[in-house]
Design a protein around this motif. Structure first.
Motif, PDB file in Angstrom:
ATOM      1  N   TYR A  76       0.819  -1.217   0.000  1.00  0.00           N
ATOM      2  CA  TYR A  76       0.000   0.000   0.000  1.00  0.00           C
ATOM      3  C   TYR A  76       0.856   1.271   0.000  1.00  0.00           C
ATOM      4  O   TYR A  76       0.382   2.345   0.360  1.00  0.00           O
ATOM      5  CB  TYR A  76      -0.940  -0.006   1.203  1.00  0.00           C
ATOM      6  N   ARG A  79      -0.381  -9.191  -5.251  1.00  0.00           N
ATOM      7  CA  ARG A  79      -1.484  -9.988  -4.719  1.00  0.00           C
ATOM      8  C   ARG A  79      -1.310 -10.223  -3.215  1.00  0.00           C
ATOM      9  O   ARG A  79      -0.227 -10.599  -2.756  1.00  0.00           O
ATOM     10  CB  ARG A  79      -1.556 -11.335  -5.449  1.00  0.00           C
ATOM     11  N   ILE A  80      -2.369 -10.005  -2.463  1.00  0.00           N
ATOM     12  CA  ILE A  80      -2.326 -10.227  -1.014  1.00  0.00           C
ATOM     13  C   ILE A  80      -2.831 -11.618  -0.633  1.00  0.00           C
ATOM     14  O   ILE A  80      -2.194 -12.309   0.154  1.00  0.00           O
ATOM     15  CB  ILE A  80      -3.101  -9.124  -0.270  1.00  0.00           C
ATOM     16  N   ASP A  93     -14.294  -9.280  -2.428  1.00  0.00           N
ATOM     17  CA  ASP A  93     -12.862  -9.239  -2.745  1.00  0.00           C
ATOM     18  C   ASP A  93     -12.499  -7.921  -3.422  1.00  0.00           C
ATOM     19  O   ASP A  93     -11.518  -7.254  -3.058  1.00  0.00           O
ATOM     20  CB  ASP A  93     -12.473 -10.392  -3.675  1.00  0.00           C
ATOM     21  N   LEU A  97     -10.093  -5.576  -1.427  1.00  0.00           N
ATOM     22  CA  LEU A  97      -8.716  -5.829  -1.875  1.00  0.00           C
ATOM     23  C   LEU A  97      -8.514  -5.372  -3.311  1.00  0.00           C
ATOM     24  O   LEU A  97      -7.697  -5.947  -4.044  1.00  0.00           O
ATOM     25  CB  LEU A  97      -8.387  -7.325  -1.750  1.00  0.00           C
ATOM     26  N   HIS A 141      -5.280  -5.732  -5.525  1.00  0.00           N
ATOM     27  CA  HIS A 141      -4.350  -6.685  -4.920  1.00  0.00           C
ATOM     28  C   HIS A 141      -4.891  -8.108  -4.993  1.00  0.00           C
ATOM     29  O   HIS A 141      -4.746  -8.907  -4.066  1.00  0.00           O
ATOM     30  CB  HIS A 141      -4.084  -6.302  -3.465  1.00  0.00           C
ATOM     31  N   LEU A 142      -5.511  -8.411  -6.137  1.00  0.00           N
ATOM     32  CA  LEU A 142      -6.138  -9.705  -6.318  1.00  0.00           C
ATOM     33  C   LEU A 142      -5.391 -10.534  -7.362  1.00  0.00           C
ATOM     34  O   LEU A 142      -4.422 -10.089  -7.965  1.00  0.00           O
ATOM     35  CB  LEU A 142      -7.603  -9.514  -6.727  1.00  0.00           C
TER      36      LEU A 142
END
Length: 423
Positions: free
Chosen positions: A149, A159-160, A225, A229, A232-233
């Motif tokens: 971030y 991606r998280i 999602d 997020l 960050h997918l």
């Protein structure tokens, strides 16, 4: 205090990690035998069993790792730290190819990335005091999430979620549930989770899309999602993630199913009676999963409630067979290959993801076009493997099997030297 290792469980874990290594490393993603591919959407192939098997096995191992239930601040800290270490190992994989420092390129940049990788692996897999483990895990997580971030271009879409991230989260909740509740409560929690998830997915309208649905990208899990997020997918979808937030809820149910089976294995009764109970549980879960599939389809990406029961049923049946062969009939001569994989899953999981990334980063001259560079991985496959096979499916599978043999040699050395890497 931990119980003596259950060989059949280690073998089951070893088989699963070996299968994972094969399905995750084909020579070419364009040429894969159907059983080694994920289902397009609804449905379940052998490959779709790998991830839930991992979660199930992790749950099964909990009663063996903590046979005496004791919960205090020290135990809670251990659970948090182990969960965070698992999460960070998976999270770091998304960063490996994104580190760019000092203007380095090519091999020097790869060496720097590998040095960072080994430092992180040592920090997250090293055998330190709990205090040191805590500082390292929290510190690495804080650094990685800050990068994600930070606004830095290289990390803005990192991606998280991920496989190890989900495993870490599930471990946290299942471990606490095991220590704080009895078996009946655990099963009630599991049933409640699966029912609530079904109700949410089947009946709650999806903002911006309309009625509840189980379709790709327009269901409630995908919406959540993308809301929480965004950016960050999973790179292949960008707007939803197969290891996303809402679908992690039923994954906890998979962990509880494994924990339930682990407690059956720990019963102080005759082993053949344990086999009978496991067989009944496995068949029952499988049938329930198939019945639920009629109105809540089996789906790995959504981790549907039917998928939880169906895969837990198959996992239980597999473990029942292995338990009977190995721990009841005492037929163990064939188990060595799977044992060497089963006792060191995390080192394989982490570095089997790093090695392909490293091979792809090394560029070599193309034998066909002298002005063109290709990755070392492509060169090995195209000019070292495919020349031996007429069928590209066989060539692609051969590459995966060779990679598995490579890892088997490494793990054999670790096994002989009694090197076991734990989080």
């Amino acid at each position: 205090m931990t119980k003596e290792r259950l060989i059949s469980l280690d073998v089951f874990r070893g088989f699963t990690i070996l299968l994972m290594t094969i399905v995750n490393n084909p020579g070419s993603w364009a040429f894969i035998y159907p059983p080694l591919e994920h289902a397009e959407w609804h449905g379940c192939t052998p490959t779709d069993l790998v991830f839930p098997f991992f979660v199930f096995i992790m749950g099964t191992a909990i009663p063996f790792a903590m046979p005496v239930k004791h919960f205090d601040s020290a135990v809670f800290n251990k659970i948090i730290v182990r969960s965070l270490r698992i999460f960070c190992l998976g999270f770091f994989l998304a960063f490996f190819s994104r580190f760019e420092l000092f203007g380095l390129e090519g091999i020097p940049l790869l060496i720097l990335r590998l040095l960072i990788t080994f430092a992180v692996a040592y920090a997250l897999l090293g055998n330190f005091t709990l205090k040191v483990k805590t500082y390292l895990a929290v510190g690495i997580f804080a650094i990685l999430i800050s990068f994600a971030y930070s606004g830095i271009e290289a990390f803005e879409d990192v991606r998280i979620p991920g496989v190890l991230q989900r495993i870490g989260i599930v471990y946290f909740f299942t471990s606490i549930l095991y220590l704080k509740t009895n078996l009946k409560t655990q099963l009630v929690v599991a049933a409640s989770i699966l029912l609530i998830y079904w109700i949410l997915m089947a009946f709650v309208p999806v903002p911006g899309f309309g009625p509840a649905n189980f379709d790709k990208g327009t269901n409630l899990a995908a919406w959540l999602d993308n809301l929480l997020l965004n950016g960050h997918l999973w790179a292949s979808s960008k707007t939803w993630d197969p290891e996303g937030i809402l679908s992690t809820l039923p994954a906890i149910g998979t962990g509880i199913m494994g924990m339930f089976i682990g407690q059956i294995l720990n019963l102080q009764i005759a082993k053949i009676e344990i086999v009978k109970k496991l067989a009944i549980a496995g068949v029952s879960l499988l049938i329930l999963g198939l019945l639920w599939n009629t109105f809540f389809p089996i789906n790995k990406s959504l981790w549907t409630s039917s998928y939880v029961l169906y895969t837990a049923g198959i996992a239980t049946i597999c473990l029942t067979i292995l338990y009977y062969i190995i721990d009841v009939a005492n037929y163990t001569k064939w188990t060595k290959l799977f044992l060497i994989w089963g006792v060191n899953p995390m080192i394989v999981f982490f570095f089997s993801g790093i090695i392909p990334r490293a091979l792809s980063a090394i560029k070599v001259q193309s034998p066909e076009i002298t002005s063109e560079e290709i990755s070392l991985q492509t060169s090995i496959y195209k000019y070292g493997i495919t020349t031996w096979f007429e069928n590209p499916l066989n060539a692609s599978l051969a590459y995966a099997l060779i990679y598995a043999v490579f890892w088997s040699c490494i793990l054999w050395v670790f096994y002989k030297k009694k090197l076991i890497f734990k989080v």
